[in-house]
Design a protein around this motif. Structure first.
Motif, short mmCIF file in Angstrom:
data_model
loop_
_atom_site.label_atom_id
_atom_site.label_comp_id
_atom_site.label_asym_id
_atom_site.label_seq_id
_atom_site.Cartn_x
_atom_site.Cartn_y
_atom_site.Cartn_z
N ARG A 127 4.84 67.89 10.56
CA ARG A 127 4.46 67.42 11.74
C ARG A 127 3.64 66.24 11.80
N GLU A 128 3.85 65.18 12.10
CA GLU A 128 2.87 63.84 12.02
C GLU A 128 2.22 63.46 13.34
N PHE A 129 1.09 63.07 13.57
CA PHE A 129 0.42 62.39 14.43
C PHE A 129 1.25 61.33 15.07
N ASP A 156 -0.22 54.07 13.00
CA ASP A 156 0.11 52.53 12.77
C ASP A 156 1.53 52.50 13.03
N SER A 157 2.33 53.49 12.87
CA SER A 157 3.71 53.34 13.04
C SER A 157 4.02 53.08 14.47
N LYS A 174 1.42 51.95 16.94
CA LYS A 174 0.85 51.22 17.72
C LYS A 174 1.40 49.90 18.23
N GLY A 175 1.09 49.46 19.31
CA GLY A 175 1.58 48.36 20.01
C GLY A 175 2.97 48.59 20.73
N ARG A 176 3.63 49.63 20.31
CA ARG A 176 4.78 50.16 21.01
C ARG A 176 4.69 51.41 21.97
N PHE A 177 3.84 52.29 21.57
CA PHE A 177 3.52 53.75 22.39
C PHE A 177 2.22 53.65 23.07
N THR A 178 2.20 54.20 24.32
CA THR A 178 1.17 54.19 24.98
C THR A 178 0.75 55.74 25.43
N ILE A 179 -0.32 56.21 25.27
CA ILE A 179 -0.65 57.38 25.76
C ILE A 179 -1.55 57.38 27.08
#
Length: 125
Positions: free
Chosen positions: A45-47, A64-65, A67-72
């Motif tokens: 499982r990855e963060f 990093d993978s 960043k800029g695409r997902f928002t929590i």
């Protein structure tokens, strides 16, 4: 004890968007730090992203993978945390899990004490 229930997964084409939701019960929601992780078969499982508990400043951290695409984000009034996923890629395909902790030694990338059952996200190319 905290119960977490994820929803919002599904099948989407590459470049599309999805919004995952996680509702929590069993503890004062604003006292929880929350995160999204993901897992594919055969891998750990990855963060993905995390957001701190209540405060003047809510701190969010991202892998990093994504960043800029997902928002929590979180809505304490609705006892919910969300993950807005844009510009999805086939490599984002995974089961996404919501995690929560009330630990005073919270670190964004874990560990987390409570987990939901997961929701499948599939991105087609």
């Amino acid at each position: 004890q905290v119960q977490l229930v994820e929803s919002g997964g599904g099948l989407v084409q590459a470049g599309g968007s999805l919004r995952l939701s996680c509702s929590a019960s069993g503890r004062t929601f604003s006292s929880l730090a929350l995160a999204w992780f993901r897992q594919v078969p055969g891998k750990e499982r990855e963060f993905v992203a995390a957001i701190s508990r209540r405060g003047v400043y809510l701190y969010a951290e991202y892998a990093d993978s994504v960043k800029g695409r997902f928002t929590i984000s979180r809505d304490n009034a609705k006892n919910s945390v969300y993950l807005q996923m844009n510009s999805l890629k086939p490599e984002d395909t995974a089961v996404y899990y919501c995690g929560a902790t009330s630990s005073s030694e919270y670190r964004p990338r874990g560990p987390y004490d409570y987990w939901g059952q997961g929701t499948q996200v599939t991105v087609s190319s």
